[in-house]
Design a protein around this motif. Sequence first.
Motif, PDB file in Angstrom:
ATOM      1  N   LEU A  99      -2.921  -8.115   5.889  1.00  0.00           N
ATOM      2  CA  LEU A  99      -3.546  -7.822   5.125  1.00  0.00           C
ATOM      3  C   LEU A  99      -3.644  -6.027   5.465  1.00  0.00           C
ATOM      4  N   ALA A 100      -3.237  -6.364   7.321  1.00  0.00           N
ATOM      5  CA  ALA A 100      -3.621  -4.838   8.016  1.00  0.00           C
ATOM      6  C   ALA A 100      -2.267  -3.912   8.056  1.00  0.00           C
ATOM      7  N   ALA A 101      -2.001  -2.854   7.881  1.00  0.00           N
ATOM      8  CA  ALA A 101      -0.971  -1.907   7.758  1.00  0.00           C
ATOM      9  C   ALA A 101      -0.399  -2.049   8.563  1.00  0.00           C
ATOM     10  N   SER A 124      -8.480  -1.772   5.352  1.00  0.00           N
ATOM     11  CA  SER A 124      -6.894  -0.708   5.235  1.00  0.00           C
ATOM     12  C   SER A 124      -6.813  -0.367   4.067  1.00  0.00           C
ATOM     13  N   PHE A 125      -6.972  -1.660   3.125  1.00  0.00           N
ATOM     14  CA  PHE A 125      -7.076  -0.913   1.481  1.00  0.00           C
ATOM     15  C   PHE A 125      -7.944  -0.366   1.302  1.00  0.00           C
ATOM     16  N   SER A 159      -6.430   0.637  10.321  1.00  0.00           N
ATOM     17  CA  SER A 159      -5.175  -0.360   9.820  1.00  0.00           C
ATOM     18  C   SER A 159      -5.254  -1.847   9.663  1.00  0.00           C
ATOM     19  N   GLY A 160      -6.197  -2.084  11.026  1.00  0.00           N
ATOM     20  CA  GLY A 160      -6.851  -3.673  10.882  1.00  0.00           C
ATOM     21  C   GLY A 160      -7.296  -3.963   9.142  1.00  0.00           C
ATOM     22  N   ALA A 161      -7.064  -5.392   8.968  1.00  0.00           N
ATOM     23  CA  ALA A 161      -7.522  -6.427   8.101  1.00  0.00           C
ATOM     24  C   ALA A 161      -9.012  -6.638   8.032  1.00  0.00           C
ATOM     25  N   GLU A 162      -9.832  -6.562   9.248  1.00  0.00           N
ATOM     26  CA  GLU A 162     -11.102  -6.189   8.848  1.00  0.00           C
ATOM     27  C   GLU A 162     -11.897  -4.827   9.792  1.00  0.00           C
ATOM     28  N   PHE A 201     -14.480  -5.676   6.734  1.00  0.00           N
ATOM     29  CA  PHE A 201     -14.410  -6.006   5.137  1.00  0.00           C
ATOM     30  C   PHE A 201     -15.552  -4.542   4.754  1.00  0.00           C
ATOM     31  N   PHE A 215     -10.793 -11.937  -0.730  1.00  0.00           N
ATOM     32  CA  PHE A 215      -9.952 -11.903   0.730  1.00  0.00           C
ATOM     33  C   PHE A 215     -10.879 -12.299   1.773  1.00  0.00           C
ATOM     34  N   LEU A 240      -7.750   3.107   1.773  1.00  0.00           N
ATOM     35  CA  LEU A 240      -6.519   3.729   1.495  1.00  0.00           C
ATOM     36  C   LEU A 240      -7.313   4.411   0.286  1.00  0.00           C
ATOM     37  N   THR A 241      -8.181   4.166  -0.180  1.00  0.00           N
ATOM     38  CA  THR A 241      -9.037   3.889  -1.339  1.00  0.00           C
ATOM     39  C   THR A 241      -9.723   4.924  -0.820  1.00  0.00           C
ATOM     40  N   TRP A 257       5.735   0.725  11.904  1.00  0.00           N
ATOM     41  CA  TRP A 257       5.297   2.120  11.575  1.00  0.00           C
ATOM     42  C   TRP A 257       6.211   2.700  10.398  1.00  0.00           C
ATOM     43  N   TYR A 297      -3.291   6.485  10.076  1.00  0.00           N
ATOM     44  CA  TYR A 297      -3.689   5.435   9.106  1.00  0.00           C
ATOM     45  C   TYR A 297      -3.390   4.108  10.505  1.00  0.00           C
ATOM     46  N   GLY A 327     -15.844  -5.172  -0.320  1.00  0.00           N
ATOM     47  CA  GLY A 327     -14.995  -6.432  -0.232  1.00  0.00           C
ATOM     48  C   GLY A 327     -13.522  -6.203  -0.175  1.00  0.00           C
ATOM     49  N   LEU A 328     -13.564  -4.799   0.193  1.00  0.00           N
ATOM     50  CA  LEU A 328     -11.803  -4.791   0.856  1.00  0.00           C
ATOM     51  C   LEU A 328     -12.004  -4.395   2.352  1.00  0.00           C
ATOM     52  N   PRO A 329     -10.646  -4.965   2.847  1.00  0.00           N
ATOM     53  CA  PRO A 329     -10.283  -5.065   3.905  1.00  0.00           C
ATOM     54  C   PRO A 329      -9.772  -3.704   4.217  1.00  0.00           C
ATOM     55  N   PHE A 388       1.252  -1.314  -0.002  1.00  0.00           N
ATOM     56  CA  PHE A 388       0.253  -0.146   0.203  1.00  0.00           C
ATOM     57  C   PHE A 388       0.753   1.396   0.458  1.00  0.00           C
ATOM     58  N   VAL A 446      -2.095   8.087   5.547  1.00  0.00           N
ATOM     59  CA  VAL A 446      -1.037   7.300   4.601  1.00  0.00           C
ATOM     60  C   VAL A 446      -0.576   7.157   5.568  1.00  0.00           C
ATOM     61  N   MET A 506      -8.914   7.774   1.097  1.00  0.00           N
ATOM     62  CA  MET A 506      -7.346   8.868   1.106  1.00  0.00           C
ATOM     63  C   MET A 506      -7.347   9.266  -0.476  1.00  0.00           C
ATOM     64  N   GLY A 516     -14.433  -9.690  -2.769  1.00  0.00           N
ATOM     65  CA  GLY A 516     -14.645  -9.759  -1.821  1.00  0.00           C
ATOM     66  C   GLY A 516     -14.531 -11.366  -1.120  1.00  0.00           C
TER      67      GLY A 516
END
Lengths: 492, 109
Positions: free
Chosen positions: A228-230, B59-60, B47-50, B52, A216, B63-64, A242, B43, B55-57, A77, B38, B66, A213
């Motif tokens: 998947l976590a930043a 974190s993703f 920043s977590g994965a969940e 959703f 992921f 960013l989109t 970080w 951020y 359909g995107l995590p 990312f 960012v 932003m 979806g």
Amino acid sequence: METGTVILIVVGVYLLISLITGIIPGLRISKSVDGYVAGDRSMNVMLLYFVMGASIFSAFAFLGGPGWAYSRGAAAFYIIGFGVTGIIPLYFFGPRAWRLGKKYGYVTQAELLSDRFDSRLMSVMLAVLSVVVFIPYLTIQMKGAGFVLSVISEGRIPEWAGAGFTYLIVLVYVYFSGVMGVGWSNAFQGLFMMVLAWVLGLYLPFALYGGVGPMFEALVDAGQAAMLAAPGLAGDGSPWNWAAFSSAVVVSAIGFSVWPHFFMRSFAAKSERSLRLSIVLYPTFQIFLIPILIIGFSAILIFPGVTPADSILPHVLMQLELPAIVIGLFCAGTLAASMSSGDAILHSAASVGVRDGISKATATPVSDSTERMLIRILVIVIGLISYYFAVASEVSLVALLLASYGGVAQIFPVVFAMFYWKRATKAGALSGLFGGMLVNVFFLLNPALKPWDMHEGVYGLAVNVLLLIAVSLLTKPDDPKRVQKFMEKPVV
Amino acid sequence: MSHKPASRKPGYFLFFGTWYPNNRLVFGLLGLFIQLGVIWPLYAVFSGAEPFILGLPLSFAWLTLMLLLAFAGMLYLYITDNTRLDREHNERVRAQYQAESKGQNGEPN
């Protein structure tokens, strides 16, 4: 028809169109340096938009982007993160540079800076820095082109031949047409890349998992949530921290707008407004990194353990038994990414090398036609040097490219001071730039000595800004008349 | 800068002795928010994965967002800049026209 033949026909047609779109515009521009380097300042919004977009998105984005997402997850990312704010300074710098260029005939960044700070040394320093960071960048593009052709042809086209043939075409249209050839071929290549990125980025998750979806979700279910976590994973698979992620984003964002080949596109704009509009539209080009990263994520569970990670995209395509035409299009798309950056870099490296390096260092005035000829010779020389590195060396060039952002970022403080800080002096600017570069290179070569785990560019920038301010305040102000010329505000 | 008028300039704000258009303030604050969005610390919050989102995590998706915000911000800047520059241009032309029709031969401002 045989698969290999179809692929080669698709690639051949693509290369032919690139060559034609690259050469035709060159027939119309003037035979001057202005024409060759800045396209007679006649680029409209659409052309400029594609030139700016395509010259940053390279073979690295097309192969390295999915590679990072595949091996390091959310760390990728970072590639999107730095461009989000990185483009903004150009909205302010660009029109100022454009006006000065139109009024006084500047065509490169170093010309502006060396005039503002009244220093030939600065011009030569910037020229050397530019060429040094451009060569690895160009080498990567060549390697990418050779690599893709070799993987797709299953080794029948060796890498040296793939890279050589592709860049021969680039060399031809850069040689003849200068920046306008770059512009028109980039418009074609840019459109091509965008369409392909979206088609592949949506097709692969649907074909492999039934949707983005579900893809992921499958990753989370497989225990990959940490990926998947930043800020994702570091190179060795442990979680990235970080400080390293943030400093990499900040340094790259700072360096982004002052990349010499990117910055000097401002001079090619037709008007101030068209320049500002193409900068404003830039994020629409960036959105195409989203499907690019999705391609990398889609391969994590289905194709584990592919090395090197950068080869994941061609690897996936070869495994899926796709129709030959799709593989051919992909192949052409990657070539487009490689060529569209490669041509811009080649062209800028030669222009900067001659105008700011050779002619300033020797201090002998040369005629327009001699200069144009020198630039063309340097196009060939730089092309050959990069080609040599691309086929002969095993140096880790991706590491070099990422590191080169630290060097490029050192240009930002002096560019900012040129437009916004009257009190900045020649001594301040020179010591800032020099000190920043020195510190950056020192920590690049001795990463173990860094006080904190941050990008070396941060330390370089800190020293750079400190020296710029302190030395400027300790020395006599520069000639106010000359300084004022660079501080004027836009009126139209 | 002593030669600048001390009185308020409509649509502008004073910053370190120079007048800047108001849209720069709005854009500057938005830009700061996006920049922090960012990198650490902002951020890190998203920043977590969940969960959703579309359909995107998280974190993703963040960013989109932003990226889209930066685009919206720059469009805002472009449109307001053009409006201001057009208005100021018109004012200059009008002032010049009035000065000429009055028969004054002083420099139009």
